[in-house]
Design a protein around this motif. Structure first.
Motif, PDB file in Angstrom:
ATOM      1  N   ALA A 135      30.899  25.876  48.906  1.00 25.04           N
ATOM      2  CA  ALA A 135      31.329  26.187  47.488  1.00 25.04           C
ATOM      3  C   ALA A 135      32.022  27.491  47.448  1.00 25.04           C
ATOM      4  N   PHE A 136      31.606  28.370  48.145  1.00 24.99           N
ATOM      5  CA  PHE A 136      32.416  29.655  48.083  1.00 24.99           C
ATOM      6  C   PHE A 136      33.899  29.497  48.788  1.00 24.99           C
ATOM      7  N   ALA A 190      37.453  30.235  34.678  1.00 30.14           N
ATOM      8  CA  ALA A 190      38.551  29.761  35.392  1.00 30.14           C
ATOM      9  C   ALA A 190      38.703  28.281  35.160  1.00 30.14           C
ATOM     10  N   ILE A 220      48.636  24.341  46.205  1.00 38.52           N
ATOM     11  CA  ILE A 220      48.767  25.797  45.913  1.00 38.52           C
ATOM     12  C   ILE A 220      48.943  26.664  47.179  1.00 38.52           C
ATOM     13  N   THR A 242      38.934  36.830  44.128  1.00 43.66           N
ATOM     14  CA  THR A 242      40.439  36.476  44.257  1.00 43.66           C
ATOM     15  C   THR A 242      40.964  37.407  42.869  1.00 43.66           C
ATOM     16  N   ARG A 243      40.232  37.566  41.921  1.00 48.09           N
ATOM     17  CA  ARG A 243      40.925  38.438  40.858  1.00 48.09           C
ATOM     18  C   ARG A 243      40.679  39.980  41.112  1.00 48.09           C
ATOM     19  N   GLY A 248      33.218  34.034  44.163  1.00 50.79           N
ATOM     20  CA  GLY A 248      34.571  33.707  44.569  1.00 50.79           C
ATOM     21  C   GLY A 248      35.630  33.843  43.913  1.00 50.79           C
ATOM     22  N   THR A 249      35.500  33.638  42.467  1.00 50.88           N
ATOM     23  CA  THR A 249      36.695  33.636  41.473  1.00 50.88           C
ATOM     24  C   THR A 249      36.816  35.132  41.383  1.00 50.88           C
ATOM     25  N   VAL A 279      27.759  31.730  43.258  1.00 52.61           N
ATOM     26  CA  VAL A 279      28.840  31.846  44.510  1.00 52.61           C
ATOM     27  C   VAL A 279      30.018  31.401  43.892  1.00 52.61           C
ATOM     28  N   VAL A 280      30.459  30.651  43.033  1.00 52.94           N
ATOM     29  CA  VAL A 280      31.415  30.267  42.286  1.00 52.94           C
ATOM     30  C   VAL A 280      32.245  31.378  41.624  1.00 52.94           C
ATOM     31  N   PRO A 322      43.122  42.523  45.153  1.00 55.92           N
ATOM     32  CA  PRO A 322      44.255  43.188  45.090  1.00 55.92           C
ATOM     33  C   PRO A 322      43.877  44.882  44.561  1.00 55.92           C
ATOM     34  N   LEU A 361      55.377  28.512  39.477  1.00 52.52           N
ATOM     35  CA  LEU A 361      54.402  27.798  40.208  1.00 52.52           C
ATOM     36  C   LEU A 361      53.355  27.308  39.173  1.00 52.52           C
ATOM     37  N   ASN A 396      41.131  29.193  43.573  1.00 52.84           N
ATOM     38  CA  ASN A 396      41.701  30.334  42.848  1.00 52.84           C
ATOM     39  C   ASN A 396      42.333  31.277  43.695  1.00 52.84           C
ATOM     40  N   ALA A 397      43.075  31.099  44.929  1.00 54.64           N
ATOM     41  CA  ALA A 397      43.779  31.719  45.726  1.00 54.64           C
ATOM     42  C   ALA A 397      44.972  32.501  44.811  1.00 54.64           C
ATOM     43  N   ARG A 398      45.558  31.631  43.828  1.00 58.54           N
ATOM     44  CA  ARG A 398      46.768  32.205  43.153  1.00 58.54           C
ATOM     45  C   ARG A 398      46.375  33.536  42.368  1.00 58.54           C
ATOM     46  N   HIS A 399      45.008  33.559  42.133  1.00 66.06           N
ATOM     47  CA  HIS A 399      44.701  34.830  41.035  1.00 66.06           C
ATOM     48  C   HIS A 399      44.892  36.109  42.323  1.00 66.06           C
ATOM     49  N   LEU A 400      45.081  36.089  43.495  1.00 62.16           N
ATOM     50  CA  LEU A 400      45.509  37.041  44.347  1.00 62.16           C
ATOM     51  C   LEU A 400      47.156  37.557  44.040  1.00 62.16           C
ATOM     52  N   THR A 410      36.020  27.657  46.263  1.00 60.60           N
ATOM     53  CA  THR A 410      36.454  28.576  45.114  1.00 60.60           C
ATOM     54  C   THR A 410      37.488  29.156  45.613  1.00 60.60           C
ATOM     55  N   LEU A 411      37.425  30.010  46.841  1.00 62.11           N
ATOM     56  CA  LEU A 411      38.655  30.662  47.337  1.00 62.11           C
ATOM     57  C   LEU A 411      39.848  30.130  47.179  1.00 62.11           C
ATOM     58  N   MET A 431      38.389  25.481  37.898  1.00 60.16           N
ATOM     59  CA  MET A 431      37.366  25.760  38.967  1.00 60.16           C
ATOM     60  C   MET A 431      36.051  25.397  38.228  1.00 60.16           C
ATOM     61  N   ALA A 452      33.165  23.119  39.727  1.00 59.03           N
ATOM     62  CA  ALA A 452      31.766  23.562  39.763  1.00 59.03           C
ATOM     63  C   ALA A 452      30.931  22.498  39.276  1.00 59.03           C
TER      64      ALA A 452
END
Lengths: 108, 237
Positions: free
Chosen positions: B75-76, B55, B211, A20-21, A16-17, A12-13, A24, A52, B83-87, B79-80, B58, B62
């Motif tokens: 957990a999901f 990451a 963040i 986010t990557r 989720g990671t 799940v981690v 986009p 940031l 790691n939101a900065r990855h967007l 993680t979002l 994270m 984890a």
């Protein structure tokens, strides 16, 4: 936790990671024109995000108690001065890090 | 240039860019491996987690998730958030990575803070294959991290020398990348905004929660400034 539960948690981690990557790139695929607003963000965001990331490095530093972030501030000064002077990436990073390590190990 | 010599040239250009990360990631990776070891996890945990999550912050989170009661949904979402900065990295790299065919899958998979920071600001000479250079930057960084986590996980309890303060190498790296980007660009609004808005959000919300507010603040102000920033950009051309 059982092994299966651990695998699911790590999975799940990972999910989720990766979301986010990749998100986009899924929303704005290369074969379709990207909206002008997103193109604009793509141009101005990198500089802001690196700002940031610089601040992110100080997230665990306490500026109001303990050493008031003095070792960090001095370390930053060394890196910035050295880099503006010599423009040598490795030198700035290595010297700044050694200086900071000496500060936290021997001085503070 | 044939395929092999262009690959070699790309590697030769990419490797020096990643040397600070070699130091930083080996150290942090080892620290992560030791941390997992101290929590009682077998070395295979840090190895697989560094390979697939890739990451840094994270992976530490984890590790704690594995010690509390099983709750994949929370957990999901955690993680979002972390790691939101990855967007933002993705939006910034749409142009650079999007066109690279099959290479882009690994580049996006491996887009950690450090690989993003290098690849988004690197001035790659035109005679080099840009895709290959960025691929090597990403791959080398991941190798350093996985090797570090493996060493830490396997030999963790044996490492005793005093490494206090070595983590500053990542701070120094981001500062230098920030300075280089500053020197190489004419407009500094965006860099200043990122720095100032993030600092304000850190002061208000604290290290654990700043963040996402910082991202929203940056997005908001950049959107408000869009008419004037774009006008200046056109005038500059």
């Amino acid at each position: 936790m059982t092994i299966t539960q651990q695998i699911i948690t790590v999975g799940v981690v990972v999910l989720g990671t990766m979301l986010t990557r990749f998100l986009p790139f899924f929303i704005f695929p290369a074969n379709k024109p990207t909206p002008v607003y997103i193109q604009y963000l793509g141009k101005v965001l990198p500089a802001a995000v690196i700002g940031l990331l610089v601040i992110y490095c100080f997230k665990d530093v306490s500026f109001i108690s303990g050493q008031h972030g003095l070792p960090e501030i001095l370390g930053v000064l060394v890196v910035v001065t050295l880099h503006l002077w010599k423009r040598n990436m490795l030198l700035s990073i290595a010297a700044g890090t050694c200086f900071y390590m000496a500060l936290v190990q021997f001085v503070f | 240039m044939n395929d092999i010599s262009s690959t070699r040239a790309a590697l030769k250009f990419a490797f020096p860019q990643t040397i600070p990360i070699l130091a930083g990631f080996l150290f942090l990776g080892i620290a992560y491996g030791i941390f997992m070891n101290s929590l009682g996890f077998h070395a295979i945990y840090p190895i697989l987690m560094s390979l697939f999550i890739f990451a840094g912050s994270m992976e530490f989170v984890a590790a704690n998730l594995l010690l509390i009661s099983f709750n994949p949904l929370s957990a999901f979402f955690l993680t979002l958030m972390v790691n939101a900065r990855h967007l933002f990295y993705g939006i910034s790299m749409l142009d650079k990575y999007g066109q690279l065919g099959h290479k882009k899958w690994y580049l996006i998979f491996g887009m950690c803070d450090e690989s993003f920071a290098i690849n988004s600001t690197l001035n790659i000479p035109n005679n080099l294959d840009k895709g290959k250079v960025m691929l090597f930057v990403t791959l080398l960084n991941q190798i350093y991290w996985v090797v570090g986590a493996t060493i830490g996980g396997v030999f963790g309890s044996l490492i005793t020398f005093n490494t206090e303060g070595l983590e500053f190498v990542m701070t120094a790296l981001f500062i230098v990348i920030f300075l280089e980007h500053w020197i190489n660009t004419k407009q500094h609004h965006s860099a200043l905004l990122g720095l100032i808005l993030s600092a304000i959000c850190l002061a208000i919300f604290g290290g654990e929660r700043f963040i996402v507010p910082a991202m929203l603040a940056i997005l908001g102000v950049l959107t408000l400034l869009r008419p004037s920033l774009q006008k200046e950009k056109r005038a500059a051309l």
